[in-house]
Write an enzyme that holds these catalytic residues in place. Structure first.
Site, short mmCIF file in Angstrom:
data_model
loop_
_atom_site.label_atom_id
_atom_site.label_comp_id
_atom_site.label_asym_id
_atom_site.label_seq_id
_atom_site.Cartn_x
_atom_site.Cartn_y
_atom_site.Cartn_z
N HIS B 54 0.83 -1.21 0.00
CA HIS B 54 0.00 0.00 0.00
C HIS B 54 0.86 1.26 0.00
O HIS B 54 1.27 1.75 1.05
CB HIS B 54 -0.93 -0.01 1.23
CG HIS B 54 -2.05 0.96 1.13
ND1 HIS B 54 -3.28 0.72 1.69
CD2 HIS B 54 -2.14 2.19 0.54
CE1 HIS B 54 -4.08 1.76 1.45
NE2 HIS B 54 -3.39 2.66 0.76
N LEU B 57 2.43 6.54 -5.14
CA LEU B 57 3.64 7.07 -5.77
C LEU B 57 3.36 8.32 -6.61
O LEU B 57 4.28 8.96 -7.10
CB LEU B 57 4.31 6.00 -6.62
CG LEU B 57 4.72 4.73 -5.84
CD1 LEU B 57 5.49 3.77 -6.76
CD2 LEU B 57 5.57 5.07 -4.62
N ASP B 301 0.74 2.69 3.64
CA ASP B 301 -0.13 3.76 3.12
C ASP B 301 0.66 5.06 2.96
O ASP B 301 0.18 6.15 3.28
CB ASP B 301 -1.35 3.98 4.03
CG ASP B 301 -2.43 4.81 3.32
OD1 ASP B 301 -2.27 5.14 2.13
OD2 ASP B 301 -3.44 5.13 3.99
N HIS B 305 2.46 14.30 0.11
CA HIS B 305 1.73 15.50 -0.31
C HIS B 305 2.70 16.68 -0.35
O HIS B 305 3.60 16.77 0.47
CB HIS B 305 0.61 15.84 0.69
CG HIS B 305 -0.54 14.89 0.61
ND1 HIS B 305 -1.40 14.84 -0.46
CD2 HIS B 305 -0.96 13.93 1.47
CE1 HIS B 305 -2.31 13.91 -0.25
NE2 HIS B 305 -2.07 13.33 0.90
#
Lengths: 177, 424, 320
Positions: B54, B57, B301, B305
């Site tokens: 998870h 990319l 996960d 950002h």
């Protein structure tokens, strides 16, 4: 530390100031006494009592807090406000006598004059102090003085009053022997 | 081809010995070339390369946050040799063309294996099945499908997807989040959200979907994978489902194993993540679930950002945290140092079991004959997370400044050294 | 106390000091002293990302009565337009040399971020952030309660306050609960269960679903505004049904204690959460709340901004 006024001397000084205030103002009819908290307020009460005795009349003493008018607010953390009470509710046309314990730089009195200015237009403003220790930084003088005490700047003068300090005395600290 | 003689490394069971790498595989000592490079691994532990089912990319479309290259570098720095890339890119990875593009980028960079995850529905909109077979039959050979970021909420769509992927032994990885119960939700619903005035995200929004989907998986006898379980109730549902023999697997993230919702008190959006950080009680249940095998694997996960998406009001900030480079150390701290798992058990959950779920046959073992995908870790050493020094293109780690155990020293992908920690 | 972001920033003593200061300022205002030179030369910026004429005017009046320079900065519409706006605005204010920023924002935590993210150095006063807090409203409410029921002195022990309505989305309720409890009052939240937050059991307050059960035991009833758009989110079926269960009207008020008072942070939906005759009744102190708001905000501005900043403190040494 040395005592410069004892209890008896304080009360004699206040009694004399009371007489002088009455003499200057031709009686007590138009007088408004405003003590500057904390100790100026107690001195003002005592002077009011003395005037009542002398004149066989009634005279209330008020208080004038000058905290919001100080020019040194930014030098210290904010101070708690103290009560302001004006006997009769107005100073317009009155002979106001400001009363404080120690007269020093004159900045407190300047702040008090500013405060009065916001409140109305007295006929006259006079100043009574228990101790004048000199070192004025502003062109202000006292009308009634309990005692003039020449001091050095590094000394401090403390007025103790029985209402909050359990004893009446004026002492001077930090005087080099 | 590079040959290595890895001398005196411990394995995850503490057995010290030499390992030999040649032609991209683990080999017998006798098969090693004479000019093999010697790596003195005394004091280091040799572990099969980790497998992360998870990650995000961001390529194609959001290359300001991460690329396949920078994500691969972050993976290698974290000891990972295989990562699965979620399909929420621009365009969405819902066609053979996009998954092949991502797959080829991974191959081209050659730092780790990048396995694209295909979208379950067209555009991840939850309405129409994407061409799942086409993605499976593409060069990328996609087996895992997910609309991650969105829940496959329509029960009929979910049922059909679960059935359909049976043709090629596929698996649906569900992002369990009831959309109606989580409209505008910002953080775990509870005492903290009530106090902070941030809209709550109830545990039941996750648990209700997990419960429905394990029943669907049972009904159609298909494989279901639950992404990032975060609640004690969710763990319990998966535990019961496994007891009933349902083919369900589940993952937990390192951040949900360590962090709790009270971190939102700072209103620092670095702690804003989907699903949200939960309570101390949930963290404990997740650790226990991972320990007893209810939760099969750890997955990061990893959600990069750009700075501006986090340097703003909480409500306006993006959900997500990066995690590839800190995953092993966090997991080691919360599971091994607490004696909930042995090192070998933890490594199974980071490598062997995720490789089995994804059918990634070149990963998960350092036995002779296996592809040489492994990492060397210094378990006695500690390191401090400095977000400015991470390999990821983004900086949104919630672990900045933490002092953590377990330093990844070197990572090898198919027998090639792809990461080496700079000595300080 | 460097900022006022939440009631949690205040100790009980500090809260009482604000109330005492406000009381003295209110008294002076009655005696014709409307203006003080105290904050001359200080710049207060009203930074409003949400419309709130009442709160802005109240802060503006408070700052002006203390002789501060006031700049009104209405950043309408830009509230949640994808990040950065708050940060960029803060950097602008920093460049302009704002000594204090009074911020109203639709995002919970916006004031907190303005103060803590090092975007600017000035004092931050939270004038309402999302559904989080509105501390000066709570202070003026406490001031009003104390004035009516405690002779403007001390704390609020022995007083039972009912807060009625949309607790879930109310920043006023959150700040009020924290402050009233800090000051020793007993608090009961009265609302339909849909408008009570999950997790309320940790707040140390009572919860009731019935206004009629509670109203006779209250010294104070604070009626919260009902946001009409909540109806579409299924919090209650119709306005009429809400008003029937939780609306304050003269019939309900008949059972109230002798000296009990009725409050509302405004603006009111007359006929929904409060009937017109209740709002205008002798028990209603709603108009007075507005006046008290100015005194309380003057006190907050004076106590946060009237003294020395840390930098100024370190270079002092003057005698008086």
């Amino acid at each position: 530390m040395s005592v410069i006024l004892n209890s008896g001397e304080i009360s004699r000084a206040l009694r004399r100031i009371s007489h002088e205030i009455l003499e200057r103002n031709h009686g007590s009819e138009n007088l408004v006494l405003l003590g500057i908290p904390t100790r100026g307020a107690y001195l003002s009460q005592r002077i009011a009592v003395a005037i009542c005795e002398i004149e066989k009349t009634t005279l209330e003493s008020g208080t004038l807090d000058i905290t919001m008018y100080r020019d040194d607010l930014r030098l210290k953390t904010p101070r708690t406000l103290l009560p302001t009470t004006i006997p009769g509710g107005s100073i317009d046309g009155k002979d106001v006598v400001l009363i404080d314990d120690v007269f020093y730089s004159g900045r407190t009195i300047r702040a008090a004059l500013d405060a009065l200015n916001e409140m109305g237009r007295p006929k006259s403003v006079q100043l009574a102090v228990l101790i004048d220790r000199g070192h004025r930084e502003l062109p202000i003088r006292a009308d009634f003085v309990g005692k003039n005490i020449p001091t050095a700047k590094e000394e401090s003068v403390r007025v103790h009053l029985s209402e909050i300090d359990s004893v009446d005395e004026v002492i001077i600290e930090g005087r080099s022997l | 081809m590079n040959s290595y003689r890895i001398k005196a490394a411990s394995d995850s069971n503490g057995k010290v010995g030499d390992h030999f790498v040649s032609g991209g595989k683990f080999v017998k000592e006798g098969e090693l070339a004479n000019d093999a490079q010697v790596i003195d691994a005394k004091g280091l532990t040799i572990l099969p390369g980790f497998v992360d089912l998870h990650t995000h990319l961001r390529e194609p479309g959001k290359e300001d946050a991460e690329t396949v290259l920078t994500g691969s570098m972050a993976a290698a720095a974290g000891g990972f040799t295989a990562i699965s890339a979620m399909p929420n890119t621009l365009p969405v990875a819902d066609t053979a063309g996009v998954v092949e593009q991502v797959y080829r980028l991974g191959k081209h960079h050659g730092i780790c294996d990048v396995y694209p995850i295909g979208a379950v529905t067209v555009g991840q909109r939850g309405q129409v099945l994407a061409e799942l077979s086409a993605m499976n039959q593409s060069e990328a050979g996609v087996r895992i499908f997910s609309d991650d970021g969105y829940c496959v909420y329509d029960p009929l769509v979910m049922r059909r997807a679960l059935e359909y992927v049976k043709t090629f032994d596929g698996i649906i990885a569900q992002h369990a989040q009831d959309p109606r119960l989580t409209e505008d939700s910002q953080m775990n619903e509870g005492e903290v959200s009530a106090r902070l005035g941030l809209k709550g995200w109830p545990a039941v929004a996750e648990e209700a979907v997990i419960a429905r989907d394990v029943l669907l998986a049972e009904h159609v006898d298909s494989r279901l994978h639950i992404c990032h379980v975060t609640t004690a109730g969710g763990v319990e549902i998966v535990r019961n489902a496994k007891r009933r023999g349902i083919m369900v697997t589940a993952e937990v993230t390192p951040h949900h194993l360590l962090l709790t919702d009270d971190l939102a008190e700072s209103y620092n959006p670095v702690y804003k993540v989907n699903p949200p950080l939960r309570t101390r009680n949930d963290v404990q249940a997740l650790r226990e679930g991972l320990a007893d095998g209810t939760i099969d694997i750890i997955a990061t996960d990893h959600a990069p950002h750009p700075h501006e998406s986090k340097d703003c009001e909480w409500d306006a900030a993006a959900f997500g945290m990066i995690g590839l480079e800190t995953a092993f150390s966090i997991s080691y701290q919360v599971m091994v140092e607490t004696k909930l798992l042995t090192l070998a058990q933890l490594v199974d959950r980071l490598s062997k079991i995720p490789a089995q779920i994804g059918r990634y046959e070149d990963h998960g073992s350092i036995d002779e004959g296996m592809a040489a995908n492994f990492t060397l870790a210094d378990l006695g050493a500690r390191w401090q997370v400095e977000r400015s020094k991470l390999e990821s293109k983004s900086r949104n780690t919630p672990f900045d400044g933490l002092d953590l155990p377990g330093v990844i020293s070197k990572t090898f992908h198919n027998g090639v050294l792809v990461y080496e920690r700079k000595s300080k | 106390m460097k900022h006022l972001l939440s009631i949690n920033d205040l100790s009980k003593d500090e809260a009482i000091e604000i109330l005492d200061t406000a009381a003295e300022l209110a008294r002076l205002a009655e005696g014709a002293v409307k203006k003080f030179p105290t904050l001359r030369g200080r710049t207060v910026v009203n930074l409003f990302f949400e419309d709130s004429t009442r709160t802005r005017i109240s802060f503006e009046a408070a700052a002006k009565r203390l002789s501060a320079d006031v700049i009104n900065f209405a950043a309408k519409g830009s509230s949640l337009s994808k990040g950065e706006s708050l940060k960029d605005t803060a950097l602008t204010l920093q460049a302009m040399g704002a000594d204090a920023v009074v911020i109203r924002h639709s995002a919970s935590g916006a004031a907190h971020q303005l103060a803590k993210q090092e975007w600017m150095k000035g004092v931050v006063i939270n004038a309402g952030d999302g559904t989080h807090e509105h501390p000066t409203q709570a202070l003026l409410d406490a001031f009003t309660i104390r004035r009516h029921l405690k002779g403007s002195e001390g704390d609020l022990s022995g007083i039972k306050v009912g807060i009625v309505g949309d607790i879930l989305h109310s920043r006023v309720a959150r700040s009020n609960i924290l402050l009233l409890k800090k000051l020793g009052a007993e608090v009961v939240l009265i609302a339909p269960p849909t408008l009570i937050p999950v997790g309320v059991s940790q707040w140390g307050v009572d919860v009731s679903y019935s206004l009629d059960d509670q109203i006779k035991s209250l010294e104070v009833i604070i009626v919260l505004r009902v946001q009409k758009e909540r109806m579409n989110d299924l919090y209650f079926p119709t306005e009429r049904e809400y008003a029937r269960g939780y609306g304050l009207n003269s019939e309900r008020m008949e059972g109230m204690k002798d000296k009990a008072i009725v409050m509302h942070p405004g603006p009111m939906n007359r006929g929904l959460e409060i009937s017109a005759d209740s709002a205008d009744s002798a028990r209603s102190v709603i108009v007075e709340q507005v006046a008290n708001g100015v005194s309380v905000r003057m006190a907050v501005l004076y106590l946060l901004l009237g003294g020395a900043t840390f930098k100024e403190l370190s270079s002092s040494g003057e005698n008086l």
